[in-house]
Design a protein around this motif. Sequence first.
Motif, mmCIF file in Angstrom:
data_model
loop_
_atom_site.group_PDB
_atom_site.id
_atom_site.type_symbol
_atom_site.label_atom_id
_atom_site.label_comp_id
_atom_site.label_asym_id
_atom_site.label_seq_id
_atom_site.Cartn_x
_atom_site.Cartn_y
_atom_site.Cartn_z
ATOM 1 N N ALA A 28 8.960 -8.628 -2.272
ATOM 2 C CA ALA A 28 8.406 -9.263 -1.073
ATOM 3 C C ALA A 28 8.335 -8.260 0.079
ATOM 4 N N GLN A 29 9.385 -7.456 0.251
ATOM 5 C CA GLN A 29 9.380 -6.450 1.309
ATOM 6 C C GLN A 29 8.301 -5.397 1.059
ATOM 7 N N ALA A 58 5.504 -5.816 -0.623
ATOM 8 C CA ALA A 58 4.204 -6.442 -0.365
ATOM 9 C C ALA A 58 3.942 -6.536 1.138
ATOM 10 N N GLN A 59 4.979 -6.833 1.917
ATOM 11 C CA GLN A 59 4.833 -6.912 3.370
ATOM 12 C C GLN A 59 4.433 -5.548 3.935
ATOM 13 N N ARG A 60 5.089 -4.495 3.487
ATOM 14 C CA ARG A 60 4.753 -3.149 3.969
ATOM 15 C C ARG A 60 3.328 -2.761 3.578
ATOM 16 N N LYS A 61 2.945 -3.100 2.351
ATOM 17 C CA LYS A 61 1.585 -2.792 1.918
ATOM 18 C C LYS A 61 0.566 -3.530 2.787
ATOM 19 N N ALA A 62 0.864 -4.770 3.142
ATOM 20 C CA ALA A 62 -0.044 -5.551 3.985
ATOM 21 C C ALA A 62 -0.110 -4.962 5.393
ATOM 22 N N GLU A 63 1.017 -4.473 5.915
ATOM 23 C CA GLU A 63 1.014 -3.851 7.237
ATOM 24 C C GLU A 63 0.139 -2.604 7.233
ATOM 25 N N GLN A 111 -4.612 -7.554 -0.087
ATOM 26 C CA GLN A 111 -3.191 -7.337 0.200
ATOM 27 C C GLN A 111 -2.749 -8.149 1.408
ATOM 28 N N VAL A 115 0.075 -11.653 1.274
ATOM 29 C CA VAL A 115 1.293 -11.875 2.056
ATOM 30 C C VAL A 115 1.209 -13.164 2.854
ATOM 31 N N GLY A 116 0.030 -13.601 3.170
ATOM 32 C CA GLY A 116 -0.102 -14.845 3.915
ATOM 33 C C GLY A 116 -1.201 -14.780 4.939
ATOM 34 N N VAL A 138 -0.421 -10.881 9.311
ATOM 35 C CA VAL A 138 0.509 -9.766 9.212
ATOM 36 C C VAL A 138 0.768 -9.230 10.604
#
Length: 157
Positions: free
Chosen positions: A59-60, A62-67, A90, A94-95, A98
């Motif tokens: 999850a972390q 994926a969050q970094r990739k989305a950022e 991406q 994450v949702g 971002v």
Amino acid sequence: MAFMVKSMVGGQLKNLTGGLGGEEKSESEKSPAEAQGMTREEYEEYQRQLVEEKMERDAQFAQRKAERATVRSHFRDKYRLPKNETDDNQIQLVGGDVELPKELAKMIEQDNEEEEEKNSVIGQLSNIQNLDLDSLKDKASATLEDLKQSAEKCAVM
């Protein structure tokens, strides 16, 4: 070390007893919990914790990739480059919403400020060679002060 002692002494005892007595499970026949020296419940708890930790790390990540994808899409918009579907995917994974890290947001803000300065009149003048902006500013402020003084002395006003 314990394995060596067990194999040396255990092998000799089997030879003396002729293999009689309780049959001991070999290493390959043991369950994974017994192989690691845990009870079955402890082993299941350990496996569950491993799965949870892996999910958190994923999850972390994926969050970094989305950022990063958000930053890339920002620069694509800024420089009018074609959009990339993988970045959009991406971000949606994450949702969709971002939030950039503070450091990245500051970098983008500073970049925007620099662009605004370059696009302004003074920014364009600074690109001209052999032009001293400080002397121009001094002359402009002196001219404004002269105009103010002459306006105060004017009888019409």
